[in-house]
Scaffold this motif. Structure first.
Motif, PDB file in Angstrom:
ATOM      1  N   ARG A 118       5.281   4.973 -20.038  1.00 48.96           N
ATOM      2  CA  ARG A 118       5.130   5.066 -18.585  1.00 48.96           C
ATOM      3  C   ARG A 118       6.012   4.025 -17.903  1.00 48.96           C
ATOM      4  NH1 ARG A 118      -0.704   4.049 -16.788  1.00 48.96           N
ATOM      5  NH2 ARG A 118      -0.112   1.879 -17.236  1.00 48.96           N
ATOM      6  N   SER A 137       1.400  11.624 -23.732  1.00 48.67           N
ATOM      7  CA  SER A 137       1.449  10.229 -24.148  1.00 48.67           C
ATOM      8  C   SER A 137       2.909   9.848 -24.372  1.00 48.67           C
ATOM      9  CB  SER A 137       0.623  10.013 -25.423  1.00 48.67           C
ATOM     10  OG  SER A 137       0.491   8.637 -25.690  1.00 48.67           O
ATOM     11  N   ASP A 187       3.935  11.436 -17.871  1.00 49.80           N
ATOM     12  CA  ASP A 187       2.742  10.594 -17.994  1.00 49.80           C
ATOM     13  C   ASP A 187       1.637  11.107 -17.070  1.00 49.80           C
ATOM     14  OD1 ASP A 187       1.322   7.940 -18.623  1.00 49.80           O
ATOM     15  OD2 ASP A 187       1.512   7.863 -16.442  1.00 49.80           O
ATOM     16  N   ARG A 188       1.989  11.458 -15.843  1.00 52.31           N
ATOM     17  CA  ARG A 188       1.007  11.964 -14.888  1.00 52.31           C
ATOM     18  C   ARG A 188       0.438  13.309 -15.334  1.00 52.31           C
ATOM     19  NH1 ARG A 188       1.290   9.184  -9.967  1.00 52.31           N
ATOM     20  NH2 ARG A 188       3.052   7.721  -9.849  1.00 52.31           N
ATOM     21  N   ARG A 231       2.149  10.462 -29.942  1.00 49.91           N
ATOM     22  CA  ARG A 231       2.935   9.988 -28.804  1.00 49.91           C
ATOM     23  C   ARG A 231       4.428  10.210 -29.033  1.00 49.91           C
ATOM     24  NH1 ARG A 231      -1.010   6.553 -26.600  1.00 49.91           N
ATOM     25  NH2 ARG A 231      -2.362   5.465 -28.095  1.00 49.91           N
ATOM     26  N   ASP A 235       7.791   9.490 -15.808  1.00 46.90           N
ATOM     27  CA  ASP A 235       6.653   9.251 -14.930  1.00 46.90           C
ATOM     28  C   ASP A 235       5.878  10.541 -14.695  1.00 46.90           C
ATOM     29  OD1 ASP A 235       5.211   7.422 -12.986  1.00 46.90           O
ATOM     30  OD2 ASP A 235       5.867   8.983 -11.601  1.00 46.90           O
ATOM     31  N   GLU A 265       7.419   1.313 -15.402  1.00 46.61           N
ATOM     32  CA  GLU A 265       6.791   0.326 -14.534  1.00 46.61           C
ATOM     33  C   GLU A 265       7.788  -0.100 -13.459  1.00 46.61           C
ATOM     34  OE1 GLU A 265       3.680  -0.952 -14.603  1.00 46.61           O
ATOM     35  OE2 GLU A 265       3.121   0.366 -16.275  1.00 46.61           O
ATOM     36  N   VAL A 304       8.986  -0.166 -19.541  1.00 45.95           N
ATOM     37  CA  VAL A 304       8.065   0.954 -19.744  1.00 45.95           C
ATOM     38  C   VAL A 304       6.875   0.473 -20.571  1.00 45.95           C
ATOM     39  CG1 VAL A 304       9.871   2.725 -19.608  1.00 45.95           C
ATOM     40  CG2 VAL A 304       9.272   1.738 -21.834  1.00 45.95           C
TER      41      VAL A 304
END
Length: 302
Positions: free
Chosen positions: A60, A57, A52-53, A202, A49, A62, A81
């Motif tokens: 992320r 890439s 990602d912030r 990624r 997390d 969830e 994710v």
């Protein structure tokens, strides 16, 4: 997401399903029991997390309807994710098929450096726990990927070579540990875990991610590409890409190439019964012998 479609994708370390619904496309992962503790799994998701912030890439995480990144379902640890589009950089043992290999390996080095920078900026919460690819994790009595020198396929000469490497490399790591760049690393940026999507690169599969020497990520990214005809160019471009973001002393890269090679000799032991493992084992041992011999020759010449 009860109305979402769910299709099986992979089932080696974790059971992975592609889930498509009104909210988007995701990877649903049923984590392999015993591979990581609940604390380690939660820590991975918190780290992802944060990455990602930070603009990387990566998948992320969830949260569930209850707001948790990890849930227990029928005794299994499960997470969700974001699904990342793209095709793998390549497949093991197959020639690379890239339109711009030099540019892609430059980007790979750059993104590894960005990951390391973002990981250094990340402040782990209390209780954060991930594995350590340190001297003990690589060469100790119980390495993370197994006691490679006890691989049952080794003959006496090969076993002695790996034991000599273990001793010499252990001495060098002990001497240099305080000076080598160490922090959170992906630990497995092999071809299959790097996705290409246009100009975007990624990273996926952070199962083995933890604390380690940054050179370990560089070595892992290079190891399976050593047989490419333009390997030296790929290597130079990856290193140049990394240096465009942050500095890293590459003088011990040969040591870490050998360290990465021997991990596979340990990793394959509990998988010997799987289809294709005897062939993989032969290849892993040959790579380890070559790289360990190179390292020992270079060490003797210094």
């Amino acid at each position: 997401m009860s109305e979402a479609s769910c299709d099986f994708v992979a089932g080696r370390e974790n059971q992975v399903f592609k889930v498509k619904g009104d909210r988007g496309t995701f990877a649903l992962r049923i984590r392999r029991p015993g591979l990581r503790s609940v604390t380690e799994l939660r820590s991975e998701l918190v780290w992802l997390d944060a990455m990602d912030r930070a603009g990387l890439s990566v998948p992320r995480p969830e949260p569930s309807a209850s707001g948790f990144l990890l849930e227990t379902v029928d005794g299994h640890q499960v997470d969700l994710v974001g699904w990342l589009d793209g095709r793998p950089l390549g497949r093991s043992r197959e020639p690379l098929e890239l339109d711009n290999p030099a540019g892609i390996f430059f980007a790979l080095g750059r993104e590894l450096a960005r990951l390391h920078d973002a990981s250094d900026a990340f402040v782990p919460p209390k209780g954060f726990l991930r594995v350590h690819w340190d001297a003990d994790g690589l060469l100790g009595d119980d390495p993370l990927w197994g006691r490679f020198w006890e691989n049952p396929s080794l003959d006496a000469e090969t076993r002695n070579l790996l034991l000599t490497f273990r001793s010499k490399a252990g001495e060098e790591l002990k001497r240099l540990s305080s000076t080598l760049d160490y922090g959170l690393i992906h630990a497995d940026p092999v071809r299959e875990n790097v996705l290409l999507d246009g100009d975007c690169l990624r990273f996926i599969d952070f199962d083995d991610g933890g604390y380690g020497f940054r050179l370990f990520d560089i070595a892992t990214a290079l190891l399976k590409n050593r047989k490419e005809p333009d390997y030296m160019t790929l290597k130079a471009n990856l290193i140049e890409g990394y240096a465009s973001v942050r500095q890293l002393d590459m003088s011990r890269l040969g040591l870490f190439m050998a360290l990465r090679a021997v991990t596979y000799v340990g990793w394959v032991v509990p998988r010997m019964g799987e289809e294709g493992s005897p062939i993989r084992n032969t290849r892993f041992v040959a790579d380890a012998c070559e790289l360990c011999s190179d390292y020992l020759r270079q060490s003797a010449a210094i």
